[in-house]
Design a protein around this motif. Structure first.
Motif, mmCIF file in Angstrom:
data_model
loop_
_atom_site.group_PDB
_atom_site.id
_atom_site.type_symbol
_atom_site.label_atom_id
_atom_site.label_comp_id
_atom_site.label_asym_id
_atom_site.label_seq_id
_atom_site.Cartn_x
_atom_site.Cartn_y
_atom_site.Cartn_z
ATOM 1 N N THR A 1 33.215 -7.169 5.572
ATOM 2 C CA THR A 1 33.611 -8.431 4.937
ATOM 3 C C THR A 1 32.473 -9.001 4.095
ATOM 4 O OG1 THR A 1 35.103 -8.891 6.791
ATOM 5 C CG2 THR A 1 34.521 -10.741 5.374
ATOM 6 N N ARG B 1 37.909 1.569 -9.360
ATOM 7 C CA ARG B 1 36.934 0.822 -8.562
ATOM 8 C C ARG B 1 35.511 1.164 -8.992
ATOM 9 N NH1 ARG B 1 40.331 -2.832 -5.747
ATOM 10 N NH2 ARG B 1 42.359 -1.841 -5.996
ATOM 11 N N GLU C 1 25.809 -8.485 2.257
ATOM 12 C CA GLU C 1 26.368 -9.153 1.071
ATOM 13 C C GLU C 1 25.377 -9.135 -0.075
ATOM 14 O OE1 GLU C 1 28.027 -13.517 -0.462
ATOM 15 O OE2 GLU C 1 27.756 -13.166 1.691
ATOM 16 N N ILE D 1 32.179 -6.981 0.873
ATOM 17 C CA ILE D 1 33.220 -7.346 -0.096
ATOM 18 C C ILE D 1 32.814 -8.598 -0.862
ATOM 19 C CG2 ILE D 1 35.585 -8.208 -0.312
ATOM 20 C CD1 ILE D 1 36.277 -6.358 2.086
ATOM 21 N N LYS D 2 32.264 -9.559 -0.169
ATOM 22 C CA LYS D 2 31.789 -10.781 -0.836
ATOM 23 C C LYS D 2 30.716 -10.453 -1.867
ATOM 24 C CE LYS D 2 32.780 -13.888 3.039
ATOM 25 N NZ LYS D 2 32.182 -14.720 4.116
ATOM 26 N N LEU E 1 40.779 -6.340 5.508
ATOM 27 C CA LEU E 1 40.708 -6.052 4.071
ATOM 28 C C LEU E 1 41.891 -6.600 3.288
ATOM 29 C CD1 LEU E 1 39.408 -2.357 3.913
ATOM 30 C CD2 LEU E 1 38.124 -4.483 4.145
ATOM 31 N N PRO F 1 43.572 -9.458 3.037
ATOM 32 C CA PRO F 1 43.467 -10.714 2.286
ATOM 33 C C PRO F 1 42.601 -10.609 1.034
ATOM 34 C CG PRO F 1 43.069 -11.080 4.630
ATOM 35 C CD PRO F 1 43.064 -9.610 4.413
ATOM 36 N N HIS F 2 41.706 -9.623 1.012
ATOM 37 C CA HIS F 2 40.798 -9.459 -0.128
ATOM 38 C C HIS F 2 41.341 -8.487 -1.169
ATOM 39 C CE1 HIS F 2 37.605 -11.609 2.035
ATOM 40 N NE2 HIS F 2 37.939 -10.904 3.092
ATOM 41 N N GLY F 3 42.460 -7.825 -0.852
ATOM 42 C CA GLY F 3 43.023 -6.862 -1.788
ATOM 43 C C GLY F 3 42.179 -5.614 -1.952
ATOM 44 N N VAL F 4 41.371 -5.309 -0.944
ATOM 45 C CA VAL F 4 40.498 -4.136 -1.008
ATOM 46 C C VAL F 4 41.176 -2.963 -0.295
ATOM 47 C CG1 VAL F 4 38.289 -3.171 -0.226
ATOM 48 C CG2 VAL F 4 38.382 -5.484 -1.192
ATOM 49 N N ASP G 1 34.557 -3.019 -3.780
ATOM 50 C CA ASP G 1 35.990 -3.146 -4.088
ATOM 51 C C ASP G 1 36.846 -1.996 -3.557
ATOM 52 O OD1 ASP G 1 35.030 -1.321 -5.923
ATOM 53 O OD2 ASP G 1 35.505 -2.518 -7.695
#
Length: 208
Positions: free
Chosen positions: A25, A4, A194, A28-29, A58, A60-63, A33
């Motif tokens: 969230t 990462r 973000e 992450i955008k 997290l 759904p984002h694979g984080v 990571d």
């Protein structure tokens, strides 16, 4: 393998009254990571509730979610891993109690720690802090860029740099030898998390 680049260390307190999941969230955008939940002020039930809510966001984002210094919460919420410091439960004990731990991080506060079995058992070593910061009041070593370069010359371990890192110094810390930057205030307290994360991520990518 810990591969990462931008590591968010988040807490309710660091988010200055804003919703922790919303801040995470947004970050992450922007390019975060991996996320560590650090809740020193909460009891176990409240910490677990926060961890479960964050983990759900997290997935759904694979984080991956890493829990700071609480093995019970880490296991109970199904976190990917745990991060510990010098005065916490140690890496070898974690390996024994949680063999399936996916990410095990260990903070290095002075050079001799680098040569311990505990450091060898960790997936990454966090240099803490690189620059002095109000969020860490029990600092042993302020590593600075020279310290990052020195430790990089002594080990092939993944190095995560933390401590007053922001857009203005991110590239220099990567060039000094850090593999990943861990950020607290520069993202959590930013008016636009973000955008703040994206600006730091851009500096990381430029420096690689």
């Amino acid at each position: 393998m810990f591969n990462r680049r931008l590591y968010l260390v988040i807490s309710g307190e660091a988010c200055k009254g804003r919703d922790l999941v919303a801040v995470a969230t947004a970050a992450i955008k922007g390019g975060v990571d991996v996320i560590q939940l650090r809740e020193k002020q909460l009891d176990n039930p409240a910490f677990l509730a926060s961890a479960l809510r964050l983990k759900e966001a997290l997935v759904p984002h694979g984080v991956p979610l890493v829990i700071n210094d609480n093995l019970w919460v880490a296991q109970a919420c199904g976190a990917t891993g745990i991060h510990v410091g010098n005065s916490d439960i140690q890496p070898l004990a974690i390996r024994a109690k949680w063999p399936s731990c996916g990410i095990l991080g260990y903070s290095i506060e002075y050079e001799k720690q680098l040569y311990t079995p505990e450091a060898a058992a960790a997936d990454y070593l966090a240099l803490s802090p690189v620059f002095a910061t109000p969020t860490k009041t029990d600092t042993v070593t302020e590593w600075k860029l020279e310290g990052v370069r020195h430790i990089r010359s002594l080990t092939n371990k993944i190095l995560v740099a933390i401590g007053a890192i922001h857009e203005g110094n991110a590239a220099d810390v990567i060039k000094a030898g850090a593999d990943c930057l861990a950020v607290v205030s520069a993202i959590c307290a930013a008016p636009d998390p973000e955008r703040a994360a994206a600006a730091i991520r851009l500096q990381i990518e430029k420096a690689l």
